[in-house]
Write an enzyme that holds these catalytic residues in place. Structure first.
Site, mmCIF file in Angstrom:
data_model
loop_
_atom_site.group_PDB
_atom_site.id
_atom_site.type_symbol
_atom_site.label_atom_id
_atom_site.label_comp_id
_atom_site.label_asym_id
_atom_site.label_seq_id
_atom_site.Cartn_x
_atom_site.Cartn_y
_atom_site.Cartn_z
ATOM 1 N N HIS A 1 42.871 71.368 12.245
ATOM 2 C CA HIS A 1 43.288 71.078 10.778
ATOM 3 C C HIS A 1 44.896 71.600 10.718
ATOM 4 O O HIS A 1 45.018 71.853 9.616
ATOM 5 C CB HIS A 1 42.473 72.003 9.945
ATOM 6 C CG HIS A 1 40.990 71.369 9.789
ATOM 7 N ND1 HIS A 1 39.958 72.019 10.924
ATOM 8 C CD2 HIS A 1 40.321 70.482 9.181
ATOM 9 C CE1 HIS A 1 38.999 71.560 10.651
ATOM 10 N NE2 HIS A 1 39.111 70.517 9.880
ATOM 11 N N HIS B 1 40.595 63.394 11.664
ATOM 12 C CA HIS B 1 40.558 63.615 12.909
ATOM 13 C C HIS B 1 39.844 62.285 13.837
ATOM 14 O O HIS B 1 39.200 62.433 14.778
ATOM 15 C CB HIS B 1 39.027 64.767 13.200
ATOM 16 C CG HIS B 1 39.342 65.872 12.503
ATOM 17 N ND1 HIS B 1 40.369 66.743 12.553
ATOM 18 C CD2 HIS B 1 38.650 66.252 11.204
ATOM 19 C CE1 HIS B 1 40.050 67.524 11.535
ATOM 20 N NE2 HIS B 1 39.532 67.574 10.832
#
Ligand code: ADP
Ligand code: ADP
Ligand code: MG
Ligand code: MG
Ligand code: MG
Ligand code: MG
Lengths: 220, 331, 331, 220
Positions: free
Chosen positions: C219, C57
């Protein structure tokens, strides 16, 4: 040849061909170049078409000069300065000439355009640029004029010669423009700008005797 | 093509509009000339600095307009040098008594547009000088080519002359500094994927699922050769070796090291590349004094990276360390 | 898979090593626990703030460690919550007399790891509180689910509590501020492409050449539905409408507007999206007081974007405006 | 049943199966999850294998507890806490029991593991998690033990029941874990964690009478 109306026909055909072939010219330029040729020419010549009525039409030279200023100033990439220079140089030759322009004058205009392009961009013949198409095309026109052919016939042989010259750029190594960075890999595909010139020459030849051209002549 | 785009022809104007809306206190957008300039306008106490280029390289150059960096940027359409008028109008808008410095990456179209604009501006009585940037070692600098391309190294030129201009340097001094930075800056890039210009709607070239393009430019022009994907350690060698040997950079040198993302490579990978490059340089006795990791000069959505090294001396290091503020920020 | 990666298992450690090498003066890397912390270490005058999450991320969260932001970040492997030990060890390392605040995006794995670490830390006599972030409106907040996910909105929580902590706020005050920011923050994302985790070596899901995934998480989990690619104006509606109607945001509100890139989308497109969203909000009478455009919370190399809105009051706006300094920088 | 050696065999088989199936478990988890299950289990159980000789082997319970601490602390994602809790709960039951562990004790250990998982992660039966495989598998073991079957036979029926249960998760809607975010789209593929349990059970059944297990028993 009623010069202004011929100039109008020629400019309008170039502009329309550039707009119509945006995608094709872009694809040609993306083989070893950066793909923007179609976009640049189309956006620039769109401006020419949009401002069409506003160009000063005192004479063919003035008209070409105004068009050249627009092209030089508003087309991006390498093409703006190169094509703009060509128009501005042709315009100067036309303006220097009093009265109606003959075939010889057209040849002189093209030769001056080529010199201008060379001065502006530093390219020579054989560098795999549109110069390698403009030069044989101009030779063909010169020969047609010398042998007394009519306009349509001259343009037809100019187009054939431009097409052959465009194809003949395929085995060359690019020494100017974005394609030059790829070195040997530029071998095997024709120069994008050169093909564009051939396509335009073919459009001029195809429409030389069309009503748009001849009526325009008559109208004037 | 899957992109955030409305009419592809409006891609650049809509991006510039968004940039201006996001930075209402600091940037002015002049739609007619694709122009982004500081809201505060030019000052007669400071040389104005302009860079133009094709679009598609963001944040270069429209997003590095601000104190300590550019006074204005005038991009063309995607990968197309700006039309000459854009450059000319920009020059007029940022005209300062101390003059205007035009920074130009070395490409034919850009050179011609800036040359012509400089001529027109000089004729208008504006003091203008133009500096060409050509840091890309992928392109051989032989007589028959158009010389090297300007790529991500242009960031260091902007940063250095930007800092010097802020400190009051005159135009000749900025030319000297800029030329010095260019002379010690070298870059090399590789692509993992091709990029897709909005107006074309398809990738500019085809790369197989395990192919990479080495020595790629920032316009989706194919590079010098194709190779198979390899571990990051090897990819870093491919980028770093020609950069090191070109100047050359040698043991004892202090350098700035930039790992630049080409648009589609996440910052996680860029830091991974940075770590490898840093270690390799230190192993050669070249010490990394300043580090730059992120996107500086991109090629739309191309996955890939370039590495730039700048050989530092006290003057350059001081200018790079000077404060600056630009429109792209994360706070 | 074409990525800058050596051994996929070493992807995260090599990235963290690069990050630390690039920021030698400000960051410390503790390889054993994937830990990035401020070089200056914790201070007993200030609550220490930690965020962990899966990796992939970036810049969240390892690249936002610094004054005014996090004291430490402890990421797990790609998309995997950090093992409990990492969190526990991190908590011990940043322990301060004023306590430790753990920020956690609301995912089962993260919740459990942080819950257990908090238990262990409390048993060690460390004062710890945990704040959960759940800003994603794509996930329905019904009783049978695990609640909403935390996505890019976590940036605003970090920024606000980071600023307050720097100003000396105690742990309860930070919890109050953090909960308030969470309560007024809403996000929604969409993917243009799937992402490729290095260890998997292939995209996490298949998207057709004209398909997009709406309501995607960070994700690579598929979203709520698939749709055809559409002009940017429509894509912005798809993102903005559910965000606006959820809180709801209404005429007269002042907001922060974030356009977050998911990793593979160039900043040019993000600014284009920003401009459209800004106009739409203003047309609704919602005024954009702060703007954020770039990558804040990504999903590896996924092309796509999310939009986050924060309803501002004077307190939140002041905290967002406070200075901060992080490892990712362009100067 | 010589408890410690059985525990060693079981843990080693679980660990080896997790390492061997890294890619398969990851692919299962990427259908509607985030693809990290294989990586998390493989990296975690690699640590178990690496530290193998260091675990305190005072008795089966202590051994399982030490393994559970490693798993809880070092496996990331949801699996670390969930699988770690299962080991820690089983260990507690084993430690509370004096002397050799019988089939009933194994059933009690599994039931306690399930309760621990539910308490830790909040899932119920029917939420499409590995609980939906563990529960029928435990029932099968209980029944096998009750009817006096031998270890291999019990494990074979446990494996069959686990496989069937894993397949039976396919039509369920996920209500826990990353897959839950996709709502109805989680229908149509089996739960990744549940399949992992079935694969492990099959490995245990296949190797129950193998030299590694029986020789280990003899050696002790
Ligand atoms: N220096 C030059 N002189 C003349 N023509 C050139 C030169 N460089 C490039 N060209 C022509 O321009 C074409 C490319 O134009 P364009 O795509 O607009 O420029 P760019 O290479 O900057 O992207 C080439 O195919 C070639 O015919
Ligand atoms: N709350 C829960 N309780 C029990 N098991 C769960 C829970 N959430 C997920 N699982 C199981 O864990 C598996 C996914 O594990 P993993 O991929 O490590 O976690 P994550 O979902 O965080 O990526 C699922 O397939 C499911 O069997
Ligand atoms: Mg081109
Ligand atoms: Mg170009
Ligand atoms: Mg996960
Ligand atoms: Mg998972």
């Amino acid at each position: 040849m009623t010069s202004l109306s011929d100039a109008e026909f020629i400019v309008r055909t170039i502009a329309q061909t550039a707009v119509d072939n945006e995608k094709y010219f872009g694809d040609l330029d993306s083989v070893v170049g950066d793909g923007d040729l179609g976009f640049s020419l189309a956006r620039g010549f769109e401006i020419v078409l949009k401002d069409w009525d506003s160009f000063d039409r005192t004479d063919a030279g003035t008209f070409l000069q105004k068009v050249g200023i627009t092209i030089t100033g508003r087309i991006g990439g390498t093409s703006g300065p190169i094509w703009g220079t060509a128009f501005l140089r042709s315009a100067s030759v036309a303006k220097a000439h009093d009265g109606e322009l003959g075939g010889d004058d057209v040849v002189a205009m093209l030769r001056s355009a080529m010199e201008g392009i060379m001065a502006r961009g530093g390219a020579s013949l054989g560098d795999k640029t549109l110069l390698d198409v403009l030069a044989p095309m101009t030779d063909a026109i010169e020969q047609g004029v010398a042998t007394g052919q009519g306009g349509a016939a001259v343009m037809a042989s100019a187009a054939a010669s431009a097409r052959a010259a465009a194809e003949a750029t395929t085995p060359m190594i690019a020494k100017r423009g974005r394609a030059a960075y790829t070195g040997e890999r530029s071998i095997g595909s024709p120069d994008a700008g050169g093909v564009a010139v051939a396509v335009i020459a073919e459009a001029l030849a195809a429409n030389w005797d069309s009503p748009e051209h001849t009526q325009q002549n008559t109208a004037n | 093509m899957k992109k955030f785009v409305n009419d592809p022809q409006q891609f650049v104007p809509e991006m510039l509009k968004g940039l201006a809306l996001a930075n209402p206190d600091t940037l002015t957008y002049v739609p007619e000339y694709n122009l982004i300039m500081r809201k505060s306008g030019p000052s007669d106490d400071k040389v104005s600095i302009v860079q133009g280029s094709g679009s598609g390289h963001e944040p270069a150059h429209v997003m590095v307009v601000g104190p300590g960096m550019l006074d204005a940027a005038c991009p063309g359409d995607v990968f197309a040098a700006p039309p000459m008028d854009y450059v000319y109008e920009t020059t007029k808008l940022v005209n300062s008594a101390k003059g205007v410095l035009l920074l130009v990456n070395n490409y034919t179209g850009d050179r011609m547009a800036f040359d012509m604009a400089q001529e027109l501006s000089l004729a208008d009585g504006i003091t203008v000088k133009t500096l060409f940037i050509d840091d890309d070692v992928a392109v051989k600098d032989s007589t028959w080519t158009v010389g090297r391309r300007g790529v991500a190294g242009n960031f260091f030129v902007i940063k250095a002359v930007g800092a010097a201009a802020e400190a009051g340097a005159d135009l000749d001094e900025l030319m000297r500094i800029g030329e010095k930075v260019v002379s010690v800056t070298r870059s090399m890039g590789l692509a993992l994927t091709a990029c897709t210009p909005p107006a074309k709607g398809a990738p500019l070239f085809e790369l197989g699922p395990d192919e990479i393009e080495i020595g790629v430019g920032i316009h989706g022009e194919p590079g010098r050769r194709r190779a198979k994907i390899a571990p990051a350690n090897e990819l870093v060698d491919i980028l770093l070796d020609p950069v090191i040997t070109d100047l050359p950079f040698v043991a004892g040198d202090r350098v700035a090291l930039m790992v630049n993302g080409l648009g589609g490579t996440p910052i996680s990978e860029l830091y991974l590349v940075y770590g490898i490059a840093h270690d390799k340089l230190e192993a050669l006795g070249i010490s990394v004094a300043r580090s730059y990791v992120g996107e500086y000069c991109t090629s739309l959505d191309m996955a890939g990276a370039s590495i730039t090294l700048v050989k530092l001396d006290d003057e350059i290091e001081g200018l790079l360390a000077a404060p600056a503020e630009v429109g792209v920020r994360i706070f």
